[in-house]
Design an enzyme around this catalytic site. Sequence first.
Site, PDB file in Angstrom:
ATOM      1  N   GLY A 132       1.956  -0.904   3.576  1.00  0.00           N
ATOM      2  CA  GLY A 132       1.229  -2.165   3.424  1.00  0.00           C
ATOM      3  C   GLY A 132       1.840  -3.184   4.360  1.00  0.00           C
ATOM      4  N   GLY A 186       2.163  -3.950  22.950  1.00  0.00           N
ATOM      5  CA  GLY A 186       2.642  -2.581  22.929  1.00  0.00           C
ATOM      6  C   GLY A 186       3.740  -2.356  23.950  1.00  0.00           C
ATOM      7  CG  ASP A 235       1.403   3.457   4.581  1.00  0.00           C
ATOM      8  OD1 ASP A 235       0.515   2.732   4.115  1.00  0.00           O
ATOM      9  OD2 ASP A 235       2.266   3.053   5.383  1.00  0.00           O
ATOM     10  CB  ALA A 269       5.412  -0.800  16.281  1.00  0.00           C
ATOM     11  N   GLY A 270       4.208  -3.256  14.777  1.00  0.00           N
ATOM     12  CA  GLY A 270       3.839  -4.670  14.728  1.00  0.00           C
ATOM     13  C   GLY A 270       4.453  -5.377  13.536  1.00  0.00           C
ATOM     14  CG  ASP A 271       3.394  -4.251   9.629  1.00  0.00           C
ATOM     15  OD1 ASP A 271       2.614  -5.177   9.910  1.00  0.00           O
ATOM     16  OD2 ASP A 271       3.022  -3.209   9.054  1.00  0.00           O
ATOM     17  CG  ASN A 275      -1.959  -0.984   1.296  1.00  0.00           C
ATOM     18  OD1 ASN A 275      -2.490  -1.389   0.267  1.00  0.00           O
ATOM     19  ND2 ASN A 275      -2.290  -1.437   2.493  1.00  0.00           N
TER      20      ASN A 275
END
Length: 305
Positions: free
Chosen positions: A40, A223, A14, A251-253, A12
């Site tokens: 993405g 987190g 952003d 952050a999660g990616d 994607n």
Amino acid sequence: MPAKVVVIGSLNMDLVTRAPRLPRGGETLIGHTFATVSGGKGANQAVAAARLGAQVSMVGCVGSDAYGHELRDALLAEQIDCQAVSTVEDSSGVALIVVDDQSQNAIVIVAGANGALTPAVIDQFDAVLQAADVIICQLEVPDATVGHALKRGRALGKTVILNPAPASRPLPADWYANIDYLIPNESEASALTGLSVDSLASAEVAASQLLTAGAGKVIITLGAQGSLFADGQGFQHFPAPKVQAVDTTAAGDTFVGGFAAALASGRSEAEAIGFGQVAAALSVTRAGAQPSIPTLSDVQAFPAP
């Protein structure tokens, strides 16, 4: 040879604005800044795995527009194999992101070309999957494609990771047996289980439910509280490194890509989780999605607790 990670998922562009706070319904806010940044979940995780030491191939679709060229070029700049990134006659996927002064974000995604990633496309690039050590999937492409990729990864004997993001409902029951590592955050774990996940104790209850559903192992990212690892032997909490957050986007990616790269290289689960957490912590100290993802040398230079 570097460990081989294949990421099947979204690309994607952003469209990111920073504002004092997230807007309420019907409200217009004056923002601070605006930028277009390659993103993405699939592409972010591919970039993270590549910067953190893995040899990466991306499987996905971009549109025949300017964004599509930029998204592909961003991956190529990271030495990511893009032979399985197809160009289709559609607009590229976009994500509209607002980041507030507390570094929290709200995101709206328009799938665009990501919707053209079908099971048939996965089959077309089966040789790429066969060469993998680890296969990563998310939920920004059609469900049928994700289910097909998980099943094929299991049939090939690969380590299969599903980051169920974004999640708004439980996963299909027949997916779980094909997942080695299920990695949701708190809100995603809530969507998958129907439970309120807002603490370490509630995360343990949700993880137990996901294991009972058939997932091999579960890592719930929490987190600033770190992450919870769960398997048939019990639970282990990994506290997060202490940093000053600027932007939590990706952050999660970054955690998923870092965890996959470390695991594929032969590190233990605990080492891979710790490595992923340091990478994610570094990412929140920088703005943007892919621009915020650290390199292997960045993580190695991070002071030990």
